[in-house]
Design an enzyme around this catalytic site. Structure first.
Site, PDB file in Angstrom:
ATOM      1  N   GLY A   1      49.881  16.007 -55.480  1.00 49.54           N
ATOM      2  CA  GLY A   1      49.227  14.850 -56.068  1.00 49.54           C
ATOM      3  C   GLY A   1      47.830  14.721 -55.485  1.00 49.54           C
ATOM      4  O   GLY A   1      47.566  15.216 -54.387  1.00 49.54           O
TER       5      GLY A   1
ATOM      6  N   GLN B   1      40.311  10.156 -53.111  1.00 51.88           N
ATOM      7  CA  GLN B   1      40.378  11.274 -52.164  1.00 51.88           C
ATOM      8  C   GLN B   1      39.251  12.284 -52.370  1.00 51.88           C
ATOM      9  O   GLN B   1      39.043  13.150 -51.521  1.00 51.88           O
ATOM     10  CB  GLN B   1      41.716  12.008 -52.283  1.00 51.88           C
ATOM     11  CG  GLN B   1      42.893  11.191 -51.787  1.00 51.88           C
ATOM     12  CD  GLN B   1      44.165  12.016 -51.868  1.00 51.88           C
ATOM     13  OE1 GLN B   1      44.825  12.031 -52.891  1.00 51.88           O
ATOM     14  NE2 GLN B   1      44.497  12.717 -50.797  1.00 51.88           N
TER      15      GLN B   1
ATOM     16  N   CYS C   1      49.556  14.445 -46.695  1.00 49.55           N
ATOM     17  CA  CYS C   1      48.464  14.032 -47.592  1.00 49.55           C
ATOM     18  C   CYS C   1      47.285  14.958 -47.360  1.00 49.55           C
ATOM     19  O   CYS C   1      46.975  15.292 -46.218  1.00 49.55           O
ATOM     20  CB  CYS C   1      48.074  12.589 -47.268  1.00 49.55           C
ATOM     21  SG  CYS C   1      46.737  11.955 -48.282  1.00 49.55           S
ATOM     22  N   LEU C   2      46.629  15.370 -48.439  1.00 48.17           N
ATOM     23  CA  LEU C   2      45.473  16.261 -48.299  1.00 48.17           C
ATOM     24  C   LEU C   2      44.339  15.608 -47.505  1.00 48.17           C
ATOM     25  O   LEU C   2      43.515  16.296 -46.923  1.00 48.17           O
ATOM     26  CB  LEU C   2      44.966  16.711 -49.678  1.00 48.17           C
ATOM     27  CG  LEU C   2      45.910  17.624 -50.474  1.00 48.17           C
ATOM     28  CD1 LEU C   2      45.364  17.883 -51.870  1.00 48.17           C
ATOM     29  CD2 LEU C   2      46.158  18.942 -49.751  1.00 48.17           C
TER      30      LEU C   2
ATOM     31  N   HIS D   1      52.943   7.248 -53.538  1.00 42.88           N
ATOM     32  CA  HIS D   1      51.940   7.697 -52.569  1.00 42.88           C
ATOM     33  C   HIS D   1      50.550   7.696 -53.221  1.00 42.88           C
ATOM     34  O   HIS D   1      49.585   7.175 -52.646  1.00 42.88           O
ATOM     35  CB  HIS D   1      52.325   9.104 -52.071  1.00 42.88           C
ATOM     36  CG  HIS D   1      51.338   9.728 -51.145  1.00 42.88           C
ATOM     37  ND1 HIS D   1      51.643  10.073 -49.856  1.00 42.88           N
ATOM     38  CD2 HIS D   1      50.035  10.094 -51.328  1.00 42.88           C
ATOM     39  CE1 HIS D   1      50.569  10.612 -49.281  1.00 42.88           C
ATOM     40  NE2 HIS D   1      49.579  10.638 -50.161  1.00 42.88           N
ATOM     41  N   GLU D   2      50.445   8.266 -54.412  1.00 38.71           N
ATOM     42  CA  GLU D   2      49.132   8.357 -55.085  1.00 38.71           C
ATOM     43  C   GLU D   2      48.628   6.992 -55.509  1.00 38.71           C
ATOM     44  O   GLU D   2      47.446   6.693 -55.372  1.00 38.71           O
ATOM     45  CB  GLU D   2      49.199   9.295 -56.292  1.00 38.71           C
ATOM     46  CG  GLU D   2      49.530  10.741 -55.969  1.00 38.71           C
ATOM     47  CD  GLU D   2      48.710  11.328 -54.829  1.00 38.71           C
ATOM     48  OE1 GLU D   2      47.517  11.019 -54.712  1.00 38.71           O
ATOM     49  OE2 GLU D   2      49.281  12.104 -54.044  1.00 38.71           O
TER      50      GLU D   2
ATOM     51  N   HIS E   1      46.856   5.177 -52.856  1.00 37.33           N
ATOM     52  CA  HIS E   1      45.458   5.588 -52.642  1.00 37.33           C
ATOM     53  C   HIS E   1      44.492   4.712 -53.450  1.00 37.33           C
ATOM     54  O   HIS E   1      43.365   4.486 -53.033  1.00 37.33           O
ATOM     55  CB  HIS E   1      45.257   7.048 -53.059  1.00 37.33           C
ATOM     56  CG  HIS E   1      45.642   8.047 -52.002  1.00 37.33           C
ATOM     57  ND1 HIS E   1      45.070   8.090 -50.758  1.00 37.33           N
ATOM     58  CD2 HIS E   1      46.540   9.062 -52.019  1.00 37.33           C
ATOM     59  CE1 HIS E   1      45.594   9.086 -50.053  1.00 37.33           C
ATOM     60  NE2 HIS E   1      46.504   9.688 -50.800  1.00 37.33           N
TER      61      HIS E   1
HETATM   62 NI    NI Z   1      47.619  11.336 -50.214  1.00 35.24          NI
END
Ligand code: NI
Length: 185
Positions: A51, A56, A100-101, A142-143, A146
């Protein structure tokens, strides 16, 4: 007009101020937004993510993409795009490990709803509706966090957070004076 080839977007790392903003709704899905979504999808796959949310990559917009199973299903890609998403329902609770990236090398167990129903628009401005469970439900939550400036490490219990602080501070140390952080290069 022909769409451009997708770009690999630099991923903002913990400490970056865009990650902490409440993102703005998308008012119109223009060609530029569709191209941006293509970039987001391309970047998610290139970075082996399940995701990726617009904040991000430094854009404070209510857009994210998820594809929780592409790496498991023999590489078959099925990106789900959510523009201006809204949860309709949650059911149950379950703990599982997340990463998470924007928080490289940090993995923690987080409590999430087991099932989640979400609606929004896709990249073509069409209504989409997903009743998700398992990793798909987790990725959506999660997304979507953000988009509200929330990171999964915020959801870690206090005691664990004390242990996490050193790692987080190390990530944060690469943020410049403008709050821009794409990590160490
Ligand atoms: Ni993330």
């Amino acid at each position: 007009m022909k769409k451009k080839k997708p770009d690999l977007l630099p991923i903002r790392i913990y400490g970056d101020k865009t990650l902490r903003k409440t993102a703005e709704p998308v008012s119109d899905i223009t060609l530029e937004i569709r191209e941006f979504i293509d970039d987001l999808v391309y970047t998610m796959y290139e970075k082996d993510g399940v995701g990726l949310a617009a904040p991000q990559v430094g854009r404070s917009l209510r857009v994210f993409v998820v594809d929780p199973f592409w790496f498991r299903e023999g590489g078959e890609k099925n990106p789900r795009v959510l523009v201006n998403p809204k949860f309709l329902e949650f059911e149950g609770q379950v703990e599982s490990e997340e990463g998470c990236l924007s928080l490289p090398e940090i993995y923690e167990t987080v409590m999430r709803a087991k099932k989640a129903t979400i609606e929004g628009l896709n990249e073509n401005g069409e209504n989409v509706h997903y009743e998700a469970e398992g990793l798909f439900a987790r990725a959506l939550q999660h997304e979507n966090d953000h988009l509200d400036g929330i990171l999964f490490t915020d959801k870690v219990p206090k005691l664990k957070k004390i242990l996490l602080r050193k790692k987080l501070n190390e990530l944060k140390s690469t943020t410049d004076e403008n709050g821009f952080n794409i990590g160490k290069h």
